[in-house]
Design an enzyme around this catalytic site. Sequence first.
Site, PDB file in Angstrom:
ATOM      1  CG  MET A  10      -1.575  -0.882   1.628  1.00 34.51           C
ATOM      2  SD  MET A  10      -3.049  -1.014   0.757  1.00 34.51           S
ATOM      3  CE  MET A  10      -3.919  -2.689   1.230  1.00 34.51           C
ATOM      4  N   GLY A  40       2.055  -6.618   4.421  1.00 38.69           N
ATOM      5  CA  GLY A  40       2.819  -7.661   3.850  1.00 38.69           C
ATOM      6  C   GLY A  40       4.222  -6.536   3.748  1.00 38.69           C
ATOM      7  CG  MET A 221      -2.905  -9.525  23.892  1.00 36.71           C
ATOM      8  SD  MET A 221      -3.322 -10.670  25.498  1.00 36.71           S
ATOM      9  CE  MET A 221      -1.559 -10.470  25.977  1.00 36.71           C
ATOM     10  CG  ASP A 252       2.068  -4.711  10.024  1.00 36.96           C
ATOM     11  OD1 ASP A 252       1.609  -5.787   9.934  1.00 36.96           O
ATOM     12  OD2 ASP A 252       1.752  -3.637   9.294  1.00 36.96           O
ATOM     13  N   GLY A 287       5.088   7.368  11.174  1.00 36.11           N
ATOM     14  CA  GLY A 287       5.269   6.666   9.999  1.00 36.11           C
ATOM     15  C   GLY A 287       5.117   5.060  10.277  1.00 36.11           C
TER      16      GLY A 287
END
Length: 300
Positions: A10, A40, A221, A252, A287
């Site tokens: 993205m 990803g 969590m 991520d 970011g």
Amino acid sequence: MKIAVIGSTMMDVVSYTDTVPAAGETREARDFHMAGGGKGANQAVAAAKLGAEVLFVTAVGDDVFGETCRKNYEACGIDTRYVMTAKGKPNGVATILVEESGQNRILICKGANDALTPERLREAEPVIAECGLIVLQLEIPLETVYEAIEQGKRHDIPVLLNPAPAQPGLEVDRIVSCEFFVPNETELALLTGLETDTEEGVLQAANTLLEKGIKNVIVTMGSRGSLWVTKDGAKQVSAEKVKAVDTTGAGDSYIGCFVETWSRTGDILASMQRASRYAADAVTRPGTQDSYATREMFGV
Ligand code: RIB
């Protein structure tokens, strides 16, 4: 060990605001940031920044965002042989609002990511077969996720599935061969239909997946840390307390660091502990991929 990340690309278009606009309202943002994102890509970039050898299988748009993302992967030293350009399709875009507390709201438009079909993934199978770990999320078609899991089975490669964003249509029977299943509490609740507001609830929900065959359930969590549940019991890793500036892509960064550490050490608990510290560090900067530390910055 080379890591195959199969997932989304993205372009993250991020505005920082103290108050999220109401319907029909226009507000001025404090700041703006645009950079590569996608679950990803974030996981692939985090692992590569930490020094892992990464193959990234993804579909970028046939536009300037797609080209920018591809160049970024090259600059990170990622194997881009299967970064495919989806002819005539726009790159995936995530519109993100980050509030004062660092919390975010994300709206994704998948664009080229839908072009990563099972057929396209099969083209990459000979190269994926040389990897020691497959890493998956849910911003690409579900059938492609299932195909990747089957490739893992065919080539005896462990698979880590991060079921994000939550997808009600995910079929548990088709993911039970995964070595690692890494949801947050919301994703775990959606998949199991059980309450995950308490630790007892999380354990109960994780156990239903273990009973179906998944070996390791690692529940992230946020500020409450992460919980590793197996048939032998559960172990909790606490999260460092930090002043969060932007929590986008924290999950991520956790997974990117977890897979990089696990691929070198095979030690699940140590990988969780390092991943927890890495994610805590990432949220202190704005970011997504830009906030991830390199191996030089973070240490081994
Ligand atoms: O997990 C964070 C990511 O979710 C963002 O980078 C955005 O692109 C969305 O995919």
